[in-house]
Write a protein that holds these residues in place. Structure first.
Motif, PDB file in Angstrom:
ATOM      1  N   LEU A  73       0.806  -1.220   0.000  1.00 40.38           N
ATOM      2  CA  LEU A  73       0.000   0.000   0.000  1.00 40.38           C
ATOM      3  C   LEU A  73       0.843   1.276   0.000  1.00 40.38           C
ATOM      4  CD1 LEU A  73      -2.830  -0.833   2.583  1.00 40.38           C
ATOM      5  CD2 LEU A  73      -3.039  -0.634   0.106  1.00 40.38           C
ATOM      6  N   CYS A  74       2.087   1.187   0.426  1.00 43.18           N
ATOM      7  CA  CYS A  74       2.891   2.405   0.594  1.00 43.18           C
ATOM      8  C   CYS A  74       3.141   3.090  -0.743  1.00 43.18           C
ATOM      9  CB  CYS A  74       4.218   2.052   1.257  1.00 43.18           C
ATOM     10  SG  CYS A  74       5.190   3.524   1.604  1.00 43.18           S
ATOM     11  N   ASN A  75       2.977   4.410  -0.734  1.00 44.09           N
ATOM     12  CA  ASN A  75       3.233   5.171  -1.966  1.00 44.09           C
ATOM     13  C   ASN A  75       4.304   6.247  -1.766  1.00 44.09           C
ATOM     14  OD1 ASN A  75       1.953   7.048  -0.458  1.00 44.09           O
ATOM     15  ND2 ASN A  75       0.250   7.407  -1.840  1.00 44.09           N
ATOM     16  N   LEU A  76       5.127   6.081  -0.753  1.00 42.40           N
ATOM     17  CA  LEU A  76       6.153   7.095  -0.497  1.00 42.40           C
ATOM     18  C   LEU A  76       7.293   7.031  -1.516  1.00 42.40           C
ATOM     19  CD1 LEU A  76       6.426   7.131   3.394  1.00 42.40           C
ATOM     20  CD2 LEU A  76       5.315   8.769   1.886  1.00 42.40           C
ATOM     21  N   ARG A  77       7.585   5.851  -2.027  1.00 50.09           N
ATOM     22  CA  ARG A  77       8.616   5.653  -3.054  1.00 50.09           C
ATOM     23  C   ARG A  77       9.999   6.157  -2.614  1.00 50.09           C
ATOM     24  NH1 ARG A  77       4.734   3.109  -4.053  1.00 50.09           N
ATOM     25  NH2 ARG A  77       3.562   3.040  -5.987  1.00 50.09           N
ATOM     26  N   CYS A  78      10.436   5.733  -1.463  1.00 49.98           N
ATOM     27  CA  CYS A  78      11.800   6.030  -1.033  1.00 49.98           C
ATOM     28  C   CYS A  78      12.765   5.541  -2.115  1.00 49.98           C
ATOM     29  CB  CYS A  78      12.118   5.322   0.283  1.00 49.98           C
ATOM     30  SG  CYS A  78      11.038   5.827   1.650  1.00 49.98           S
ATOM     31  N   THR A  79      13.812   6.282  -2.358  1.00 47.95           N
ATOM     32  CA  THR A  79      14.695   5.958  -3.486  1.00 47.95           C
ATOM     33  C   THR A  79      15.358   4.588  -3.341  1.00 47.95           C
ATOM     34  OG1 THR A  79      16.471   7.172  -2.403  1.00 47.95           O
ATOM     35  CG2 THR A  79      15.177   8.364  -4.065  1.00 47.95           C
ATOM     36  N   TYR A  80      15.572   4.133  -2.104  1.00 49.39           N
ATOM     37  CA  TYR A  80      16.249   2.855  -1.876  1.00 49.39           C
ATOM     38  C   TYR A  80      15.291   1.669  -1.837  1.00 49.39           C
ATOM     39  CZ  TYR A  80      14.621   4.130   2.755  1.00 49.39           C
ATOM     40  OH  TYR A  80      13.831   4.510   3.801  1.00 49.39           O
ATOM     41  N   CYS A  81      13.983   1.924  -1.966  1.00 46.52           N
ATOM     42  CA  CYS A  81      12.992   0.858  -1.778  1.00 46.52           C
ATOM     43  C   CYS A  81      12.757   0.082  -3.072  1.00 46.52           C
ATOM     44  CB  CYS A  81      11.678   1.458  -1.291  1.00 46.52           C
ATOM     45  SG  CYS A  81      10.443   0.200  -0.913  1.00 46.52           S
ATOM     46  N   PHE A  82      12.801  -1.221  -2.957  1.00 48.17           N
ATOM     47  CA  PHE A  82      12.555  -2.098  -4.113  1.00 48.17           C
ATOM     48  C   PHE A  82      11.082  -2.497  -4.227  1.00 48.17           C
ATOM     49  CE2 PHE A  82      11.615  -5.986  -1.856  1.00 48.17           C
ATOM     50  CZ  PHE A  82      12.149  -5.742  -0.603  1.00 48.17           C
ATOM     51  N   GLY A  97       6.961  -4.661   5.300  1.00 50.24           N
ATOM     52  CA  GLY A  97       5.991  -4.185   4.308  1.00 50.24           C
ATOM     53  C   GLY A  97       6.292  -4.715   2.933  1.00 50.24           C
ATOM     54  N   GLY A  98       6.148  -3.757   2.141  1.00 44.45           N
ATOM     55  CA  GLY A  98       5.869  -2.310   2.255  1.00 44.45           C
ATOM     56  C   GLY A  98       6.079  -1.779   3.674  1.00 44.45           C
ATOM     57  N   GLU A  99       5.323  -0.839   3.980  1.00 43.98           N
ATOM     58  CA  GLU A  99       5.456  -0.165   5.264  1.00 43.98           C
ATOM     59  C   GLU A  99       4.360  -0.668   6.207  1.00 43.98           C
ATOM     60  OE1 GLU A  99       7.583   1.767   6.911  1.00 43.98           O
ATOM     61  OE2 GLU A  99       6.058   1.427   8.414  1.00 43.98           O
ATOM     62  N   PRO A 100       4.719  -1.460   7.229  1.00 45.14           N
ATOM     63  CA  PRO A 100       3.688  -2.089   8.065  1.00 45.14           C
ATOM     64  C   PRO A 100       2.805  -1.102   8.818  1.00 45.14           C
ATOM     65  CG  PRO A 100       5.877  -2.456   8.985  1.00 45.14           C
ATOM     66  CD  PRO A 100       6.078  -1.853   7.630  1.00 45.14           C
TER      67      PRO A 100
HETATM   68  S1  SF4 Z   1      10.995   1.920   2.260  1.00 44.80           S
HETATM   69 FE1  SF4 Z   1       9.062   1.692   3.374  1.00 44.80          FE
HETATM   70  S2  SF4 Z   1       8.281   3.786   3.538  1.00 44.80           S
HETATM   71 FE2  SF4 Z   1       9.827   3.776   1.866  1.00 44.80          FE
HETATM   72  S3  SF4 Z   1       8.673   3.392  -0.020  1.00 44.80           S
HETATM   73 FE3  SF4 Z   1       9.408   1.420   0.747  1.00 44.80          FE
HETATM   74  S4  SF4 Z   1       7.705   0.628   1.949  1.00 44.80           S
HETATM   75 FE4  SF4 Z   1       7.359   2.823   1.700  1.00 44.80          FE
END
Ligand code: SF4
Length: 91
Positions: A14-23, A67-70
């Motif tokens: 569900l997370c839509n923050l799109r952190c640059t390091y997130c796969f 997660g995603g982000e729990p």
């Molecule tokens: S690292 Fe966590 S907070 Fe960031 S985009 Fe991925 S799931 Fe979301």
């Protein structure tokens, strides 16, 4: 004595923050179903009951969340989950 660790993913992707390091967004975009949404309460209840069905006195349980982000599951999710865990522990 067993030590059981369970990794729970209560908010699918569900997370839509799109952190640059997130796969996770890339991985979930390749799935047939991108997100299953927030874990429903009946699923949570069955999950906790099934986990405790395998535990015996003296066993050690670790619940972890990913997660995603729990935290997207919301505070109410975690309050209900801790209540179900407390109910299982008191049996
Ligand atoms: S690292 Fe966590 S907070 Fe960031 S985009 Fe991925 S799931 Fe979301």
């Amino acid at each position: 004595m067993k030590h059981i660790s369970v990794l729970i993913k209560p908010a699918s992707s569900l997370c839509n923050l799109r952190c640059t390091y997130c796969f996770y967004a890339n991985v979930s975009s390749l799935r047939e179903v991108r997100s299953f949404g927030k874990m429903k309460e009946d699923v949570m209840e069955k999950m906790i009951a099934n986990i405790y069905a395998d535990l015996e006195a003296g066993d050690h349980l670790t619940l972890a969340f990913q997660g995603g982000e729990p935290t997207m599951a919301g505070l109410s999710y975690f309050r209900k989950l801790t209540a179900y865990v407390a109910a299982q522990k008191s049996k």
